[in-house]
Design an enzyme around this catalytic site. Structure first.
Site, mmCIF file in Angstrom:
data_model
loop_
_atom_site.group_PDB
_atom_site.id
_atom_site.type_symbol
_atom_site.label_atom_id
_atom_site.label_comp_id
_atom_site.label_asym_id
_atom_site.label_seq_id
_atom_site.Cartn_x
_atom_site.Cartn_y
_atom_site.Cartn_z
ATOM 1 N N THR A 156 0.824 -1.211 0.000
ATOM 2 C CA THR A 156 0.000 0.000 0.000
ATOM 3 C C THR A 156 0.859 1.263 0.000
ATOM 4 O O THR A 156 1.887 1.319 0.650
ATOM 5 C CB THR A 156 -0.902 -0.010 1.249
ATOM 6 O OG1 THR A 156 -1.683 -1.190 1.220
ATOM 7 C CG2 THR A 156 -1.802 1.201 1.293
ATOM 8 N N GLY A 195 2.590 -2.917 8.230
ATOM 9 C CA GLY A 195 2.816 -3.153 9.651
ATOM 10 C C GLY A 195 4.276 -3.464 9.924
ATOM 11 O O GLY A 195 4.982 -4.023 9.071
ATOM 12 N N GLU A 438 -7.419 -5.662 4.263
ATOM 13 C CA GLU A 438 -7.566 -6.862 3.414
ATOM 14 C C GLU A 438 -8.767 -6.750 2.476
ATOM 15 O O GLU A 438 -9.497 -7.719 2.271
ATOM 16 C CB GLU A 438 -7.670 -8.133 4.258
ATOM 17 C CG GLU A 438 -6.480 -8.440 5.135
ATOM 18 C CD GLU A 438 -5.173 -8.619 4.360
ATOM 19 O OE1 GLU A 438 -5.216 -8.796 3.128
ATOM 20 O OE2 GLU A 438 -4.103 -8.550 5.001
#
Lengths: 673, 673
Positions: A156, A195, A438
């Protein structure tokens, strides 16, 4: 865990004494067998009893930075223990990834706001296991499984989350140096959200547009080292950091990442699918659908998680409702347990049923995924699109129901539900996040809707339909006549099917009408609201259909007493569903006000039966006190003692008088205003 | 404020260039006149420009304790400035309370998680102004307005929030010593939740069961000193502290409070209503309904706040949607602004309409409250019950819609909406809390439903009905026949009225049927779900009805261009409402699938018109950048620059390498696993 240590609140004990089925039998079903339950308890105790974790510390009081640092500390304690356990048990690296998977709830109790290493053994390791050639596996996997490097998955960007085809990071290949040069040509091309990226890992799989021989070959994955192995300082050309405070997951250490002429060697492009020859020639993959499987299995896990979050929230809300007394129903009597208020039952009981049906759905999808993957291995990909549509649709429906149900549970606990110590807020933050990550839910529903429209066209043209959407034939066959309603469980299913098919028809018609003035794409966009509604209804059809099938099987395999509870749960789910979707149903089903009244009466009867079983079912979800971590929802039900004990631990209460009194308040009070 | 300082994003500028009405004219309506807008801007600037506030510091990164201490510091800065302003302006103490009221948004920007002194000038001062005799006023008010003492209002206990008649704190009068003795006889009798109580204030109004001459005389208010004026240490017998971490309002310093033989002098019982003679003789109040007024006005403020929170959230979501580009509608075209996706319009546009209609409702209730209070002063209390029911019902409906709408706005911003810097999470925490405080929403709906059932009985028996529920006559008059539908705005109102009346009838019938086997109280409880649904529908009837009336008036008074926008907004609200309540409507209204399709088409037309005005309306809400405090929603629309700038301020980013790397991570990576 603490079940036997404290005296159970007498109101709660009285409830448990009345349970009319074997709770352990339910637990064994929920976790997939007595052996699995034993394993779960062992693992939980193995980790949670460790004093080094210092779980007494309530991290919610810490600063953002301290929270992160404590999460790193605890995670390292956990990983060391995990390796110890794994070494004792033997097993391969792949087993290790599986242990991690089963640890999610325990990990959640240890780091309630997320694990700063979570992507290393999931997306990082999995991608390298699945997307590399043998040479690359040999180079990277030992270092990954020994944790000599730590990695994450960077896809992303600031400007692109959903539409990944338009990611902007570039990797330009130079056959002379046999290197890729990575760049972030714009601000919006910065990686954003991965993350663990901010300050924790030193490697990442970076998705970038591959340029070679002057052409763009689309998004490809590259292994990139980000930080120095010894000093952990960002390498030259790497602009990296934390993206800042969030609604939840504060300790996951989501990061940003920009590249300025960062060199990556040829061998670091993952080449299982697309290939780049050393001279820069690009070779397309044979089959682009290979990644479906991973996406599907991630979404199946999300459905299990949604089921578990609802189970946890309803456990807390129900136990509290059996202990809390408020507002007499008859002013001359003592205040009843708040569960006696029918509005409270209506908030909590359907939620419990959802947890059970979602679990059935996840079990079903797991089996379906396995069987379709096996077909895929023999070259038969026919059922892939349906599985993909199903997983999109159910990811959206289940996470949305999850967030709504958890929030209703929190609200059902009144003011006390607003306390962090109630534990419901942490659940909600995770639930609501799952609606976005997701695959954003609206996007998911639109993808599922595309399959529905395709199937509808197929059905109209007399083609064949896959099992899950055959109900579209029934709708078309009725030729505009309404489905007749009966309030059996299958009657309810047919009604929801008619609503889903009806809404699909409305969306289809909308597109067909609009196509006269617009392109099909514009027409499809304009039908967006209908399409998402159709997909959502389709999701409920699947849940009810699978719920019926799975619970029928369960009932054949459990004791009659538990069978009755499952029957009750299924009916609760079905009647609640149709009453909530009555506006959609009524447009396509011949259902009278009397039928609706009957359903409402049926709901009351179901509540009356479930009133006795409910505590058994939530006890049967078997969340131990450290996992449930709630002043309102602990097994002993000593709500008020728990609340005051938790309050006394507030850092503000460690001193009688806060320093701000002398610094600011007193001078102000004594001043002449 | 920063409107002129930065260059506006070109996509956003292009939108503003197309606005087809006078934005300032809308702003003047929203704030009640050009003079009020000027005042608002002056006040905002007066406070927010003060460097001493150090608003650059993002308090969301601080620890719980540091957050509290910074909130105290900032609040004292604010109060000093406030006194300076007030002294310059002149005016009475009562004016001061009004200034405070108008400062809520500015205060929110200064202390986003709440003000640790907020109850001093609200519930504490107000109660002493309204519930004391002249002697008490003379003793307390000067000390309160000079802030020589700081106070709060302590009612809720661990065991009782909703049903205050059963509060357990006792105040026992001894005529010999002329003192009350306060005690907390049980753990559940501890005061719990009062704002500012934990460590901030030194006085409280304590609600306790008065015992005198061996009898209990119910709940009475007492002024109690809790902490020493010089040292701030808790006085003997006082067990006091902070209740701990919460979902929101972390700096409000909600507290607990237990009493052990705490002596309070005779003169500290507030005696405007009930009286106790010095010999211990209790004298009942003449009229128990006097407190209705305060409760009503608090709920009216809550409706304004709900409107403003929705306005703020939609401002952020809309501006972001006009700047963010994602997912081409046609794969060959560039990615559109995400507002072009019809599903996005469906998430945001109806929210904007709600903000406007809720504001109309609050204005209407303010006027109604004034007129009914004036009637009350002449002894006419006839319309009080309706006003009370109305305020209960609308408090519940508006705060529930508020929370849902704000959450949808957050979700509509995808991943970026999950960042604290987006500002939507702070809004949500306040919105969702409002569903519980000042009357839990389900309890509120049940109270409103009681009025509906009473009115329904009245109507059946040919009695008279107050204006707002006259539609019950129409339902009874139709004698089971369905209302005919037409899709005019009044047709939609009649349809919603029919649904509300129909559900009231179902609840009424349910109670009547059940009364054969049960007491009326049990029967009423069993009808709880129907009763709450009926009250909720009644709330929507009121919103639409008042919306129609108020907006008709507005349209007569504004320029034609703005009038069209208001008309569009009203229709958006109405059509969205009926489509969402179609399941309820269809049971009592003769509405065909074709009618529904027409409504859906109408919605699309309304969206098309509103697409141009929307940015003008949210700009017209006129939240300055410091108030909106959002990376996604600032006036300039420089979303990506804002995001990265905010991220760089994260405390984790103030150093390249976090200390945990050397402490924990590196040793782990280098160890033999």
């Amino acid at each position: 865990m603490s079940k036997n240590l404290s005296i159970v609140n007498k109101d709660l004990k009285e409830e448990r004494d009345k349970i009319n089925f074997n709770v352990e039998e339910f637990t064994n079903w929920f976790y997939g067998g007595a052996e699995k339950v034993k394993e779960k308890k062992y693992i939980e105790n193995y980790f949670l009893s460790d004093k080094d974790l210092n779980l007494e510390l309530d991290t919610s009081y810490l600063s953002y930075k301290d929270k992160y640092e404590e999460a790193v500390r605890r995670s390292i304690v956990v990983y060391k223990k995990l390796y110890k356990l794994h070494n004792e048990m033997g097993g391969t690296h792949e087993d290790f990834v599986k242990i991690m998977e089963n640890l999610r709830f325990t990990m959640g109790a240890i780091n309630p706001e997320g694990n700063p290493f979570v992507l290393h053994f999931s997306m990082f390791a999995l991608t390298i296991m699945n997307m590399t050639n043998d040479e690359q596996k040999a180079e990277w996997l030992p270092r990954i499984f020994n944790c000599n490097i730590l990695g994450t998955y960077a896809q992303t960007e600031l400007g692109h989350g959903t539409y990944i085809q338009r990611l902007e990071t570039t990797a330009t290949y130079d056959p002379k140096t046999k290197e890729f040069t990575l760049n972030s040509p714009t601000l919006t091309s910065y990686k954003w959200w991965p993350g663990n990226l901010g300050h924790t890992v030193d490697h990442a799989i970076v998705m970038a547009q591959l340029y070679s021989q002057g052409k763009c070959h689309g998004i490809q994955p590259f292994i990139v080292q980000l930080r120095d192995s010894e000093t952990h300082k960002p390498l030259p050309g790497i602009d990296i950091g934390d993206i800042g405070n969030k609604v939840g997951f504060q300790t996951v250490n989501n990061g940003f990442l920009g590249f300025k002429n960062v060199k990556v060697p040829y061998k670091n492009m993952l080449m299982k699918n697309s290939k780049l020859l050393e001279d820069g020639t690009f070779i397309k993959p044979k089959n682009a659908k290979l990644n479906y499987g991973t996406m599907v299995i991630i979404r199946v896990h999300m459905i299990i998680d949604a089921a578990c979050r609802i189970a946890k929230a309803t456990t807390i809300a129900l136990r509290y409702s059996l202990v809390r007394r408020q507002s007499p129903i008859n002013p001359n009597e003592i205040e009843p347990k708040i569960i006696e208020h029918i509005t409270q039952q209506n908030k909590i009981f359907p939620g419990i049923a959802k947890a059970v049906v979602f679990k059935c759905m996840a079990d079903y999808l797991t089996k379906l995924h396995l069987s379709i993957t096996q077909e895929g291995n023999t070259g038969n990909l026919a059922r892939m699109p349906e599985l993909h549509a199903l997983s999109c649709c159910l990811k959206a429906v289940c996470t949305n129901e999850d967030a709504k149900t958890v929030e209703v549970c929190r609200l059902s606990c009144g003011g006390h539900g607003f306390l962090r110590s109630a534990g419901l807020d942490d659940v909600y933050r995770n639930s609501t996040a799952a609606q976005t990550y997701e695959g954003e839910n609206t996007v998911m529903l639109l993808q599922a809707a595309r399959f529905l429209i395709k199937s509808f066209n197929e059905a109209r043209n007399g083609g064949s339909l896959t099992e899950g959407v055959k109900y579209l034939f029934d709708f078309i066959g009725r030729n505009g006549k309404r489905e007749i309603f009966d309030n059996s469980i299958n009657g309810i299913l047919r009604a929801i099917q008619a609503a889903a098919a009806g809404r699909t028809y409305i969306a289809w018609k909308h597109i067909e009408d609009d196509k006269r003035h617009n392109s099909i794409e514009v027409a499809t966009n304009l039908a967006g609201v209908h399409l998402t509604k159709a997909a959502e209804l389709h999701g409920y059809v699947c849940l009810l259909q699978v719920g019926i099938e799975e619970i029928e099987k369960i009932i054949r395999n459990v004791s009659p007493a538990l069978g009755l509870v499952f029957k009750n749960i299924l009916e609760l789910f079905a009647v609640d569903l149709i009453l909530n979707k009555i506006g959609d149903v009524i447009q396509h089903v011949d259902i009278s006000n009397e039928d609706i009244e009957k359903l409402e009466k049926q709901m009351e009867t179901l509540f009356k039966f479930f009133r006795t079983s409910a505590i058994g079912v939530v006890d049967g979800f078997d969340f131990s006190d450290p996992i449930i971590d709630s002043t309102l929802g602990s097994y002993d039900g000593n709500v008020y003692e728990n609340l005051i004990n938790a309050a006394r631990k507030s850092p503000l209460n460690q001193e009688d008088v806060n320093r701000t009194f002398h610094l600011y308040i007193k001078p102000f009070m004594k001043s002449n205003l």
